[in-house]
Enzyme design. Structure first.
Site, PDB file in Angstrom:
ATOM      1  N   GLY A  38     -54.781 -18.930 -41.057  1.00 48.92           N
ATOM      2  CA  GLY A  38     -55.451 -18.454 -39.844  1.00 48.92           C
ATOM      3  C   GLY A  38     -56.306 -17.220 -40.084  1.00 48.92           C
ATOM      4  O   GLY A  38     -56.135 -16.505 -41.070  1.00 48.92           O
ATOM      5  N   ARG A  46     -57.069 -11.268 -33.985  1.00 47.21           N
ATOM      6  CA  ARG A  46     -56.569 -10.210 -33.108  1.00 47.21           C
ATOM      7  C   ARG A  46     -56.208  -8.934 -33.869  1.00 47.21           C
ATOM      8  O   ARG A  46     -55.997  -7.893 -33.272  1.00 47.21           O
ATOM      9  CB  ARG A  46     -55.342 -10.722 -32.321  1.00 47.21           C
ATOM     10  CG  ARG A  46     -55.700 -11.752 -31.285  1.00 47.21           C
ATOM     11  CD  ARG A  46     -54.478 -12.535 -30.810  1.00 47.21           C
ATOM     12  NE  ARG A  46     -54.096 -13.595 -31.744  1.00 47.21           N
ATOM     13  CZ  ARG A  46     -53.046 -14.407 -31.580  1.00 47.21           C
ATOM     14  NH1 ARG A  46     -52.276 -14.259 -30.530  1.00 47.21           N
ATOM     15  NH2 ARG A  46     -52.769 -15.350 -32.464  1.00 47.21           N
ATOM     16  N   GLY A  75     -55.684 -25.096 -35.951  1.00 47.78           N
ATOM     17  CA  GLY A  75     -54.390 -24.858 -35.314  1.00 47.78           C
ATOM     18  C   GLY A  75     -53.230 -25.137 -36.264  1.00 47.78           C
ATOM     19  O   GLY A  75     -53.412 -25.727 -37.335  1.00 47.78           O
ATOM     20  N   ASN A 135     -49.667 -10.284 -34.740  1.00 47.58           N
ATOM     21  CA  ASN A 135     -51.007 -10.726 -34.380  1.00 47.58           C
ATOM     22  C   ASN A 135     -51.938  -9.547 -34.189  1.00 47.58           C
ATOM     23  O   ASN A 135     -53.145  -9.668 -34.311  1.00 47.58           O
ATOM     24  CB  ASN A 135     -50.972 -11.555 -33.092  1.00 47.58           C
ATOM     25  CG  ASN A 135     -50.210 -12.862 -33.289  1.00 47.58           C
ATOM     26  OD1 ASN A 135     -50.325 -13.495 -34.334  1.00 47.58           O
ATOM     27  ND2 ASN A 135     -49.409 -13.235 -32.318  1.00 47.58           N
ATOM     28  N   ARG A 181     -44.035   8.253 -56.797  1.00 49.55           N
ATOM     29  CA  ARG A 181     -44.912   7.076 -56.844  1.00 49.55           C
ATOM     30  C   ARG A 181     -44.466   6.099 -57.924  1.00 49.55           C
ATOM     31  O   ARG A 181     -43.570   6.387 -58.710  1.00 49.55           O
ATOM     32  CB  ARG A 181     -46.356   7.534 -57.054  1.00 49.55           C
ATOM     33  CG  ARG A 181     -46.882   8.335 -55.857  1.00 49.55           C
ATOM     34  CD  ARG A 181     -48.180   9.037 -56.176  1.00 49.55           C
ATOM     35  NE  ARG A 181     -49.176   8.128 -56.697  1.00 49.55           N
ATOM     36  CZ  ARG A 181     -50.230   8.513 -57.428  1.00 49.55           C
ATOM     37  NH1 ARG A 181     -50.403   9.791 -57.706  1.00 49.55           N
ATOM     38  NH2 ARG A 181     -51.082   7.628 -57.874  1.00 49.55           N
ATOM     39  N   TYR A 229     -47.335  18.452 -60.020  1.00 47.39           N
ATOM     40  CA  TYR A 229     -47.774  17.063 -60.185  1.00 47.39           C
ATOM     41  C   TYR A 229     -47.368  16.608 -61.584  1.00 47.39           C
ATOM     42  O   TYR A 229     -47.816  17.180 -62.581  1.00 47.39           O
ATOM     43  CB  TYR A 229     -49.292  16.906 -60.017  1.00 47.39           C
ATOM     44  CG  TYR A 229     -49.720  15.507 -60.417  1.00 47.39           C
ATOM     45  CD1 TYR A 229     -49.229  14.408 -59.715  1.00 47.39           C
ATOM     46  CD2 TYR A 229     -50.542  15.287 -61.512  1.00 47.39           C
ATOM     47  CE1 TYR A 229     -49.547  13.117 -60.103  1.00 47.39           C
ATOM     48  CE2 TYR A 229     -50.869  13.992 -61.899  1.00 47.39           C
ATOM     49  CZ  TYR A 229     -50.362  12.914 -61.192  1.00 47.39           C
ATOM     50  OH  TYR A 229     -50.671  11.628 -61.577  1.00 47.39           O
ATOM     51  N   ASN A 284     -36.648  22.067 -67.747  1.00 54.00           N
ATOM     52  CA  ASN A 284     -36.941  22.669 -66.441  1.00 54.00           C
ATOM     53  C   ASN A 284     -38.449  22.819 -66.290  1.00 54.00           C
ATOM     54  O   ASN A 284     -39.116  23.415 -67.135  1.00 54.00           O
ATOM     55  CB  ASN A 284     -36.274  24.034 -66.314  1.00 54.00           C
ATOM     56  CG  ASN A 284     -36.417  24.550 -64.895  1.00 54.00           C
ATOM     57  OD1 ASN A 284     -35.880  23.973 -63.955  1.00 54.00           O
ATOM     58  ND2 ASN A 284     -37.214  25.599 -64.725  1.00 54.00           N
ATOM     59  N   ASN A 314     -53.491  14.660 -66.296  1.00 51.51           N
ATOM     60  CA  ASN A 314     -53.368  13.399 -67.054  1.00 51.51           C
ATOM     61  C   ASN A 314     -54.676  12.635 -67.160  1.00 51.51           C
ATOM     62  O   ASN A 314     -54.798  11.719 -67.937  1.00 51.51           O
ATOM     63  CB  ASN A 314     -52.285  12.504 -66.422  1.00 51.51           C
ATOM     64  CG  ASN A 314     -52.582  12.171 -64.981  1.00 51.51           C
ATOM     65  OD1 ASN A 314     -53.242  12.943 -64.278  1.00 51.51           O
ATOM     66  ND2 ASN A 314     -52.109  11.034 -64.516  1.00 51.51           N
ATOM     67  N   TYR A 315     -55.650  13.005 -66.353  1.00 51.22           N
ATOM     68  CA  TYR A 315     -56.888  12.208 -66.269  1.00 51.22           C
ATOM     69  C   TYR A 315     -58.070  13.041 -66.730  1.00 51.22           C
ATOM     70  O   TYR A 315     -58.313  14.135 -66.206  1.00 51.22           O
ATOM     71  CB  TYR A 315     -57.072  11.779 -64.806  1.00 51.22           C
ATOM     72  CG  TYR A 315     -58.215  10.835 -64.560  1.00 51.22           C
ATOM     73  CD1 TYR A 315     -58.367   9.688 -65.330  1.00 51.22           C
ATOM     74  CD2 TYR A 315     -59.137  11.075 -63.544  1.00 51.22           C
ATOM     75  CE1 TYR A 315     -59.411   8.810 -65.095  1.00 51.22           C
ATOM     76  CE2 TYR A 315     -60.180  10.200 -63.301  1.00 51.22           C
ATOM     77  CZ  TYR A 315     -60.315   9.068 -64.081  1.00 51.22           C
ATOM     78  OH  TYR A 315     -61.347   8.202 -63.840  1.00 51.22           O
TER      79      TYR A 315
HETATM   80  C1  UD1 Z   1     -47.496 -19.057 -33.082  1.00 52.84           C
HETATM   81  C2  UD1 Z   1     -46.802 -20.174 -32.281  1.00 52.84           C
HETATM   82  C3  UD1 Z   1     -46.039 -19.549 -31.137  1.00 52.84           C
HETATM   83  C4  UD1 Z   1     -45.022 -18.562 -31.688  1.00 52.84           C
HETATM   84  C5  UD1 Z   1     -45.686 -17.513 -32.583  1.00 52.84           C
HETATM   85  C6  UD1 Z   1     -44.642 -16.711 -33.306  1.00 52.84           C
HETATM   86  C7  UD1 Z   1     -48.150 -22.191 -32.471  1.00 52.84           C
HETATM   87  C8  UD1 Z   1     -49.130 -23.064 -31.775  1.00 52.84           C
HETATM   88  N1  UD1 Z   1     -47.803 -21.106 -31.791  1.00 52.84           N
HETATM   89  O1  UD1 Z   1     -48.429 -18.427 -32.240  1.00 52.84           O
HETATM   90  O2  UD1 Z   1     -45.370 -20.551 -30.407  1.00 52.84           O
HETATM   91  O3  UD1 Z   1     -44.350 -17.925 -30.605  1.00 52.84           O
HETATM   92  O4  UD1 Z   1     -46.512 -18.154 -33.570  1.00 52.84           O
HETATM   93  O5  UD1 Z   1     -45.200 -15.618 -33.954  1.00 52.84           O
HETATM   94  O6  UD1 Z   1     -47.727 -22.510 -33.549  1.00 52.84           O
HETATM   95  N2  UD1 Z   1     -52.397 -20.821 -39.130  1.00 52.84           N
HETATM   96  C9  UD1 Z   1     -52.924 -21.695 -40.043  1.00 52.84           C
HETATM   97  N3  UD1 Z   1     -53.937 -22.516 -39.650  1.00 52.84           N
HETATM   98  C10 UD1 Z   1     -54.424 -22.525 -38.384  1.00 52.84           C
HETATM   99  C11 UD1 Z   1     -53.863 -21.633 -37.453  1.00 52.84           C
HETATM  100  C12 UD1 Z   1     -52.852 -20.800 -37.850  1.00 52.84           C
HETATM  101  O7  UD1 Z   1     -52.508 -21.718 -41.211  1.00 52.84           O
HETATM  102  O8  UD1 Z   1     -55.331 -23.315 -38.122  1.00 52.84           O
HETATM  103  C13 UD1 Z   1     -51.304 -19.917 -39.550  1.00 52.84           C
HETATM  104  C14 UD1 Z   1     -51.643 -18.436 -39.387  1.00 52.84           C
HETATM  105  O9  UD1 Z   1     -52.224 -17.933 -40.575  1.00 52.84           O
HETATM  106  C15 UD1 Z   1     -50.302 -17.803 -39.086  1.00 52.84           C
HETATM  107  C16 UD1 Z   1     -49.522 -18.914 -38.426  1.00 52.84           C
HETATM  108  O10 UD1 Z   1     -50.188 -20.122 -38.732  1.00 52.84           O
HETATM  109  O11 UD1 Z   1     -49.643 -17.402 -40.255  1.00 52.84           O
HETATM  110  C17 UD1 Z   1     -49.416 -18.757 -36.906  1.00 52.84           C
HETATM  111  O12 UD1 Z   1     -50.709 -18.699 -36.349  1.00 52.84           O
HETATM  112  P1  UD1 Z   1     -51.076 -17.679 -35.194  1.00 52.84           P
HETATM  113  O13 UD1 Z   1     -52.481 -17.902 -34.827  1.00 52.84           O
HETATM  114  O14 UD1 Z   1     -50.653 -16.322 -35.550  1.00 52.84           O
HETATM  115  O15 UD1 Z   1     -50.154 -18.237 -34.010  1.00 52.84           O
HETATM  116  P2  UD1 Z   1     -49.554 -17.419 -32.788  1.00 52.84           P
HETATM  117  O16 UD1 Z   1     -50.578 -17.317 -31.731  1.00 52.84           O
HETATM  118  O17 UD1 Z   1     -48.931 -16.175 -33.257  1.00 52.84           O
HETATM  119 MG    MG Z   2     -49.047 -15.193 -35.033  1.00 49.04          MG
END
Ligand code: UD1
Ligand code: MG
Length: 414
Positions: A11, A15, A79, A221, A293, A326, A337, A346-347
């Site tokens: 995804g 957001r 999706g 998100n 570090r 450092y 000590n 160092n650099y």
């Molecule tokens: C999703 C769930 C929601 C749940 C929430 C939990 C669905 C439809 N909704 O919503 O019910 O409560 O997670 O955090 O599943 N991704 C893909 N390909 C795509 C779309 C998304 O690989 O086409 C991956 C994203 O990278 C992410 C995950 O799927 O890692 C979830 O996608 P995201 O868009 O964050 O879904 P939410 O709106 O959080």
């Molecule tokens: Mg999500």
């Protein structure tokens, strides 16, 4: 029962308002992808990872993590159901557990409980759900007479009664045969036009579920959720450090990254930052106000104090650097000590060089060590000495001044 494990990471993460692909965002020094893959590896040696947006960068991270994964590309982000659909040909086992790359805090025990329930119930889908105070943004679990009948995504909520506090975490176990049958039947959602994986539950009555804690369920998100996840993981890492024997007077003022090793009883004072790749031995004291570090190893009984930064440095047993220093790319001998204000330069503008300080050496306050440089066992540098590049201070020798020269013992008798 056999399981394949699928990680959805394609995804765009719009957001987040960030240029960085979401799986590469870090909390406590670890990328979200790393955390989720570590969870995945408790179940299967080889996860199937779905990549898409920012895929090249995510692939680099996979290489860096050196994990065995099967990469599947989702060309268009249509999706979560579509993401699983493109991965289907790679699912060879009878069941698949799906993890979302933006849900990084699920505990191993919880995943095991989910697997157990899925195995026991023989359900088509076993969902991991949670009750949360603020369900905004999550898919809501709709139950009828206690049984799950639907998951309604936030954007698709139509009725007040769908505004429930039980949410879907994104984590679920599915029967592969069920996914094969049902995924082609899904239609794009009304409002967003996405193929929702959560819609599969409308196609079966064989649904089971397991509950997890609210803080495990956190999905990332937005930036605010990333910050929240960081603070939750901090609490966990501090608790783990305490279990291993770290005493912290004010734990909430200590920042410990993922992968810090604590070897036994030690004291960590407030206002310390301890990065990943640091090892703290038994009986060590750290802080207040220390920054340890990567590559710092504190051997047994060593002490690092106020405003001391260390990087790629081994503090020998009972060595001390208590103030304002450092120490980079250095090896400090046992019981040496390091005086206040010591700097390892160092650099040189091109490369990093090493400083080696022998056992029981005494480095005077304000010494600058221009690396590469060696201070022999039991040697002494005077306050403010500048020990120049390639200088080899002999064991037991005392050097002073700028540039540092051997201190001649006066032969005159007074
Ligand atoms: C999703 C769930 C929601 C749940 C929430 C939990 C669905 C439809 N909704 O919503 O019910 O409560 O997670 O955090 O599943 N991704 C893909 N390909 C795509 C779309 C998304 O690989 O086409 C991956 C994203 O990278 C992410 C995950 O799927 O890692 C979830 O996608 P995201 O868009 O964050 O879904 P939410 O709106 O959080
Ligand atoms: Mg999500």
């Amino acid at each position: 029962m056999s399981f394949d494990i699928l990680v959805l990471a394609a995804g765009k993460g719009e957001r987040m308002r960030s240029e960085l692909p979401k799986p590469l965002q870090r909390i406590c020094g670890a990328t979200l992808l790393e955390l989720v893959l570590n969870l995945a590896s408790t179940l299967s040696e080889q996860a199937i990872v779905v990549l898409g947006w920012g895929g090249e960068l995510v692939k680099e991270e996979l290489k860096r993590l050196n994990k065995k994964v099967t990469i599947v590309e989702q060309k268009e982000q249509l999706g979560t159901a579509d993401a699983v659909r493109v991965a289907l040909p790679h699912i060879k086992k009878e069941n698949a557990v799906v993890l979302y790359a933006d849900v990084p805090l699920i505990k191993r025990e919880t995943l095991s409980a989910l697997i157990e329930e899925h195995t026991k119930s023989g359900a088509d889908v076993t969902l991991l759900s949670a009750f949360v105070k603020d369900p905004r943004g999550y898919g809501r679990i709709i139950r009828k007479d206690d049984s799950i009948c639907a998951i309604v995504e936030e954007a698709e909520i139509k009725e007040e009664k769908e505004k429930r506090n039980e949410i879907f975490t994104g984590v679920a176990a599915y029967r592969t045969g069920f996914l094969e049958k049902v995924l082609p039947l899904l239609k794009p959602s009304e409002k967003k036009g996405e193929y929702y994986l959560t819609d599969v539950v409308r196609h079966t009555k064989k649904i089971s579920s397991v509950l997890c804690e609210e803080e495990e369920a956190l999905g990332i998100n937005e930036m605010e959720q990333l910050v929240k996840a960081e603070s939750l993981l901090q609490q966990r890492l501090r608790a783990e450090a305490m279990k291993k024997g770290a005493r912290m007077a004010a734990p909430e003022l200590v920042y410990i990254e993922y992968g810090v090793e604590i070897e036994g009883e030690c004291v960590i004072e407030p206002f310390c930052v301890i990065r990943r790749g640091v090892r703290i031995g038994k009986g060590c004291e750290v802080g207040p106000f220390s920054h340890l570090r990567k590559g710092t190893i504190l051997k047994e009984g060593s002490e690092v104090g106020n405003f001391v930064e260390t990087k790629n440095t081994v503090m020998g047993e009972k060595a001390k650097a208590k103030h304002l220093s450092y120490l980079g790319d250095s090896e400090i001998g046992a019981e040496a000590n390091i005086g206040a204000g010591t700097i390892c330069a160092n650099y040189d503008g091109v490369a990093k060089h090493k400083t080696v300080i022998g056992k029981k050496a005494s480095v005077g306050s304000g010494t600058v060590l221009i690396a590469p440089v060696r201070i022999g066992e039991g040697a002494i540098t005077g306050a403010g000495a500048v020990v120049t590049k390639n200088r080899d201070v002999a064991p037991g020798e005392t050097v002073v001044g700028v540039p540092a020269r051997a201190l001649k013992k006066s032969s005159k008798k007074r």
